[in-house]
Design an enzyme around this catalytic site. Sequence first.
Site, mmCIF file in Angstrom:
data_model
loop_
_atom_site.group_PDB
_atom_site.id
_atom_site.type_symbol
_atom_site.label_atom_id
_atom_site.label_comp_id
_atom_site.label_asym_id
_atom_site.label_seq_id
_atom_site.Cartn_x
_atom_site.Cartn_y
_atom_site.Cartn_z
ATOM 1 N N LYS A 44 0.872 -1.185 0.000
ATOM 2 C CA LYS A 44 0.000 0.000 0.000
ATOM 3 C C LYS A 44 0.901 1.224 0.000
ATOM 4 C CE LYS A 44 -1.948 1.590 3.867
ATOM 5 N NZ LYS A 44 -1.608 3.019 3.863
ATOM 6 N N ASP A 73 -3.035 4.530 -1.617
ATOM 7 C CA ASP A 73 -3.760 5.036 -0.441
ATOM 8 C C ASP A 73 -3.801 6.555 -0.489
ATOM 9 O OD1 ASP A 73 -4.956 5.571 1.902
ATOM 10 O OD2 ASP A 73 -3.431 4.655 3.189
ATOM 11 N N LYS A 75 -6.687 8.068 0.309
ATOM 12 C CA LYS A 75 -7.820 8.387 1.202
ATOM 13 C C LYS A 75 -8.702 9.457 0.565
ATOM 14 C CE LYS A 75 -6.337 6.305 5.281
ATOM 15 N NZ LYS A 75 -4.885 6.241 5.069
ATOM 16 N N LEU A 76 -9.282 9.076 -0.565
ATOM 17 C CA LEU A 76 -10.088 10.011 -1.341
ATOM 18 C C LEU A 76 -11.283 10.505 -0.531
ATOM 19 C CD1 LEU A 76 -10.026 7.856 -4.586
ATOM 20 C CD2 LEU A 76 -8.853 10.057 -4.281
ATOM 21 N N SER A 131 -7.328 4.378 13.040
ATOM 22 C CA SER A 131 -6.560 3.764 14.127
ATOM 23 C C SER A 131 -6.110 4.757 15.198
ATOM 24 C CB SER A 131 -5.326 3.054 13.556
ATOM 25 O OG SER A 131 -4.508 3.969 12.862
ATOM 26 N N PRO A 184 -5.098 -1.495 9.727
ATOM 27 C CA PRO A 184 -3.826 -0.834 10.051
ATOM 28 C C PRO A 184 -3.692 -0.610 11.555
ATOM 29 C CG PRO A 184 -5.420 0.798 9.352
ATOM 30 C CD PRO A 184 -6.148 -0.520 9.386
ATOM 31 N N ALA A 188 4.057 -0.433 14.785
ATOM 32 C CA ALA A 188 4.443 0.890 15.291
ATOM 33 C C ALA A 188 3.336 1.566 16.114
ATOM 34 C CB ALA A 188 4.854 1.781 14.132
ATOM 35 N N PRO A 193 0.737 -8.202 16.096
ATOM 36 C CA PRO A 193 0.441 -8.968 14.883
ATOM 37 C C PRO A 193 -0.502 -10.126 15.228
ATOM 38 C CG PRO A 193 2.795 -8.527 15.033
ATOM 39 C CD PRO A 193 2.184 -8.082 16.339
ATOM 40 N N GLY A 194 -1.529 -10.295 14.436
ATOM 41 C CA GLY A 194 -2.491 -11.382 14.671
ATOM 42 C C GLY A 194 -3.744 -10.912 15.396
HETATM 43 P P1 BMP Z 1 2.465 2.032 10.391
HETATM 44 O O1 BMP Z 1 2.365 0.518 10.534
HETATM 45 O O2 BMP Z 1 3.834 2.493 10.026
HETATM 46 O O3 BMP Z 1 1.861 2.765 11.547
HETATM 47 O O4 BMP Z 1 1.593 2.444 9.101
HETATM 48 C C1 BMP Z 1 0.213 2.335 9.100
HETATM 49 C C2 BMP Z 1 -0.342 2.586 7.708
HETATM 50 O O5 BMP Z 1 -1.743 2.421 7.735
HETATM 51 C C3 BMP Z 1 -0.070 3.983 7.159
HETATM 52 O O6 BMP Z 1 0.123 3.853 5.781
HETATM 53 C C4 BMP Z 1 -1.373 4.729 7.423
HETATM 54 O O7 BMP Z 1 -1.664 5.708 6.439
HETATM 55 C C5 BMP Z 1 -2.399 3.619 7.314
HETATM 56 N N1 BMP Z 1 -3.598 3.833 8.130
HETATM 57 C C6 BMP Z 1 -3.527 3.993 9.496
HETATM 58 O O8 BMP Z 1 -2.447 3.958 10.111
HETATM 59 N N2 BMP Z 1 -4.688 4.164 10.192
HETATM 60 C C7 BMP Z 1 -5.904 4.232 9.599
HETATM 61 O O9 BMP Z 1 -6.899 4.366 10.274
HETATM 62 C C8 BMP Z 1 -5.970 4.073 8.206
HETATM 63 C C9 BMP Z 1 -4.801 3.869 7.482
HETATM 64 O O10 BMP Z 1 -4.866 3.700 6.187
#
Ligand code: BMP
Length: 237
Positions: A44, A73, A75-76, A131, A184, A188, A193-194
């Site tokens: 993505k 991505d 995010k339109l 998130s 997502p 970080a 995971p999982g």
């Molecule tokens: P990371 O694992 O480095 O935190 O990245 C998360 C990815 O998911 C980023 O590309 C971010 O734009 C996307 N994302 C997010 O973190 N939260 C959301 O609610 C929606 C997302 O698309």
Amino acid sequence: MSRLLDLIRSGRGRVIVAVDDPLITLSRFKELVMKTKDVVSGFKLGLPYILSYGLDSIRSVITDFRDTYYIADLKLADIDVVMSLTTKVVCRVGFNGVIAHGFVGLKGGLDGLKSVCDELGVDLYIVTSMSHLGSTEIYDLVIDKVLSVVEGLRPTGVIAPATRPEVIRRVRSYLGRTYLILSPGVGAQGASPGSAICAGADLEIVGRAITSSQDFVKASEEVIKSQLKYLEVSRCY
Ligand code: BMP
């Protein structure tokens, strides 16, 4: 049916790698795709990455490695005409899917975008909740309305946050098994995971936990191993 589903069924890890940081050079991105495309289900690309390197550079990577899956991505969130034009421009370089915000609504918004995605053969994913904590201020308060937009639209899938598994459960129970849930927030942002898969997601979106590693393959395999361990320990099958 989405090609993404085929890739998951082919046994690839249930991970989409998020590439956002322009510090990941184009040659490192190419290395990431080359080395992990048979390990993870897809990639993505975020706005900072697409804007920094431009569509022609990204086309060169997509063209070299067609046997995986790429989501733009952006995010339109605009009127139908503008979201459709943006999608046409971006998907010319070979992206398989785009992401749009659910709060835009159907009429004069997402319904027009969906028609263009169908014409182009591009998968559409709708954000249902986010998130970060601010999502609880607005998005989560109207989640049922957003989910009714999703039902009216019939996209390929939705985005729901790994940081709040109860939201994933809500989305899954409202929508049933018809749509893919991409989640997502793993790594970080703190979710294990999982954990999102256990709550009902199909795939976990993982960015920095993989892209900031010197060894992309090792980092991806570690995430997938941790996912499997989590599913086993939590008895989520
Ligand atoms: P990371 O694992 O480095 O935190 O990245 C998360 C990815 O998911 C980023 O590309 C971010 O734009 C996307 N994302 C997010 O973190 N939260 C959301 O609610 C929606 C997302 O698309």
